[in-house]
Scaffold this motif. Sequence first.
Motif, PDB file in Angstrom:
ATOM      1  N   VAL A  39       0.837  -1.203   0.000  1.00 18.06           N
ATOM      2  CA  VAL A  39       0.000   0.000   0.000  1.00 18.06           C
ATOM      3  C   VAL A  39       0.872   1.253   0.000  1.00 18.06           C
ATOM      4  CG1 VAL A  39      -1.669   1.294   1.378  1.00 18.06           C
ATOM      5  CG2 VAL A  39      -1.987  -1.166   1.032  1.00 18.06           C
ATOM      6  N   ARG A  40       1.930   1.251   0.798  1.00 12.62           N
ATOM      7  CA  ARG A  40       2.861   2.387   0.777  1.00 12.62           C
ATOM      8  C   ARG A  40       3.478   2.571  -0.612  1.00 12.62           C
ATOM      9  NH1 ARG A  40       4.460   4.698   5.594  1.00 12.62           N
ATOM     10  NH2 ARG A  40       4.203   3.456   7.501  1.00 12.62           N
ATOM     11  N   ALA A  41       3.741   1.459  -1.286  1.00 17.53           N
ATOM     12  CA  ALA A  41       4.447   1.506  -2.573  1.00 17.53           C
ATOM     13  C   ALA A  41       3.662   2.236  -3.649  1.00 17.53           C
ATOM     14  CB  ALA A  41       4.792   0.096  -3.038  1.00 17.53           C
ATOM     15  N   VAL A  42       2.322   2.303  -3.525  1.00 14.90           N
ATOM     16  CA  VAL A  42       1.537   3.031  -4.524  1.00 14.90           C
ATOM     17  C   VAL A  42       1.336   4.487  -4.123  1.00 14.90           C
ATOM     18  CG1 VAL A  42       0.383   0.948  -5.341  1.00 14.90           C
ATOM     19  CG2 VAL A  42      -0.697   2.322  -3.537  1.00 14.90           C
ATOM     20  N   GLY A  43       2.007   4.912  -3.047  1.00 16.38           N
ATOM     21  CA  GLY A  43       1.993   6.325  -2.686  1.00 16.38           C
ATOM     22  C   GLY A  43       1.082   6.700  -1.530  1.00 16.38           C
TER      23      GLY A  43
ATOM     24  N   THR B  81       0.137   7.679   2.008  1.00 16.75           N
ATOM     25  CA  THR B  81       0.896   8.271   3.109  1.00 16.75           C
ATOM     26  C   THR B  81       0.043   8.503   4.358  1.00 16.75           C
ATOM     27  OG1 THR B  81       0.453  10.500   2.258  1.00 16.75           O
ATOM     28  CG2 THR B  81       2.487   9.424   1.523  1.00 16.75           C
ATOM     29  N   ASP B  82      -1.261   8.332   4.245  1.00 16.50           N
ATOM     30  CA  ASP B  82      -2.170   8.548   5.370  1.00 16.50           C
ATOM     31  C   ASP B  82      -1.903   7.485   6.441  1.00 16.50           C
ATOM     32  OD1 ASP B  82      -4.332   8.593   7.155  1.00 16.50           O
ATOM     33  OD2 ASP B  82      -5.776   9.119   5.596  1.00 16.50           O
ATOM     34  N   GLU B  83      -1.347   7.886   7.580  1.00 14.80           N
ATOM     35  CA  GLU B  83      -0.974   6.916   8.609  1.00 14.80           C
ATOM     36  C   GLU B  83      -2.190   6.220   9.212  1.00 14.80           C
ATOM     37  OE1 GLU B  83       1.899   5.676   9.426  1.00 14.80           O
ATOM     38  OE2 GLU B  83       2.982   6.920   7.988  1.00 14.80           O
ATOM     39  N   ARG B  84      -3.309   6.910   9.290  1.00 13.64           N
ATOM     40  CA  ARG B  84      -4.531   6.252   9.788  1.00 13.64           C
ATOM     41  C   ARG B  84      -4.951   5.129   8.865  1.00 13.64           C
ATOM     42  NH1 ARG B  84      -8.978   9.024   9.442  1.00 13.64           N
ATOM     43  NH2 ARG B  84     -10.065   7.875  11.072  1.00 13.64           N
ATOM     44  N   LEU B  85      -4.857   5.355   7.573  1.00 13.36           N
ATOM     45  CA  LEU B  85      -5.214   4.334   6.602  1.00 13.36           C
ATOM     46  C   LEU B  85      -4.228   3.173   6.649  1.00 13.36           C
ATOM     47  CD1 LEU B  85      -6.788   3.182   4.252  1.00 13.36           C
ATOM     48  CD2 LEU B  85      -5.700   4.855   2.740  1.00 13.36           C
ATOM     49  N   LEU B  86      -2.951   3.462   6.750  1.00 14.53           N
ATOM     50  CA  LEU B  86      -1.947   2.396   6.842  1.00 14.53           C
ATOM     51  C   LEU B  86      -2.170   1.549   8.097  1.00 14.53           C
ATOM     52  CD1 LEU B  86       1.131   4.494   5.738  1.00 14.53           C
ATOM     53  CD2 LEU B  86       0.121   2.597   4.441  1.00 14.53           C
ATOM     54  N   GLU B  87      -2.530   2.188   9.191  1.00 11.18           N
ATOM     55  CA  GLU B  87      -2.798   1.451  10.426  1.00 11.18           C
ATOM     56  C   GLU B  87      -4.058   0.597  10.286  1.00 11.18           C
ATOM     57  OE1 GLU B  87      -2.450  -0.374  13.827  1.00 11.18           O
ATOM     58  OE2 GLU B  87      -0.897   0.890  12.932  1.00 11.18           O
ATOM     59  N   ALA B  88      -5.057   1.101   9.556  1.00  8.23           N
ATOM     60  CA  ALA B  88      -6.269   0.313   9.312  1.00  8.23           C
ATOM     61  C   ALA B  88      -5.949  -0.941   8.507  1.00  8.23           C
ATOM     62  CB  ALA B  88      -7.307   1.159   8.582  1.00  8.23           C
ATOM     63  N   VAL B  89      -5.090  -0.817   7.492  1.00  9.29           N
ATOM     64  CA  VAL B  89      -4.661  -1.987   6.714  1.00  9.29           C
ATOM     65  C   VAL B  89      -3.919  -2.968   7.618  1.00  9.29           C
ATOM     66  CG1 VAL B  89      -3.192  -2.779   4.814  1.00  9.29           C
ATOM     67  CG2 VAL B  89      -4.566  -0.694   4.543  1.00  9.29           C
ATOM     68  N   ARG B  90      -3.053  -2.436   8.469  1.00 10.36           N
ATOM     69  CA  ARG B  90      -2.271  -3.283   9.384  1.00 10.36           C
ATOM     70  C   ARG B  90      -3.185  -4.044  10.359  1.00 10.36           C
ATOM     71  NH1 ARG B  90       0.918   0.434  10.820  1.00 10.36           N
ATOM     72  NH2 ARG B  90       2.698  -0.163   9.543  1.00 10.36           N
TER      73      ARG B  90
END
Length: 214
Positions: free
Chosen positions: A15-19, A21-30
């Motif tokens: 997900v980071r690799a496609v750009g 940067t929203d940390e809330r969204l990254l944490e939701a994926v995690r």
Amino acid sequence: MTETAPPPEDLVRAVRAVGITDERLLEAVRATPRAAFVPAGHRTRAYADAPVPIGHEQVTTQPSLSATMIEGLDLSGDEHVLEIGTGLGFQTALLARLAADVVSIELWPDLSRQAGDNLARQGIRNVELRVGDGSGGVPERAPYDAIIVSAAFPEVAAPLAGQLRVGGRLVQPIGPGGRDRVVAFRRTAKDLERRRVLTPARFVRLRGRYGFPA
């Protein structure tokens, strides 16, 4: 207690690799175990950044594509969100972690039932599931702060545009299905304003009264 362990960092890195940067969204994926939202026969593929078949000639949205679409909604946490196309509930779960509540409508009753079971097992309760023609939205729960459409049509269906509050955001793949561009819109006092193209993509067609013939 969750049924499945949280996803490995591989999916977060994709997900980071496609750009994203929203940390809330990254944490939701995690925090959302994708293996809990795919058919049992495909769980070994759950953390690959790829679509998974779910029946009815449908597939899940690729996780990095879901993340791109969700980021385009600019969610801050207090939004009332409409999702068109529940599938088995993975994207629904991400939205539920990022917004106040989600109304999600799915054409296929068996997929909606499975999504409900999947969400319940993860303890996600701020989602209302509906079965029906998503091209017409869910007018009795409007207006929405954000709408995400997981199926393609050459334009935004008029009922969906009408159910978005002024200042609200809408993300939809625009095209014939299979050769589309995901576009972010914002509702103004006058109309629906096209803001930017988020990414090219391939989506199933939006079927229904205000979409392609069922």
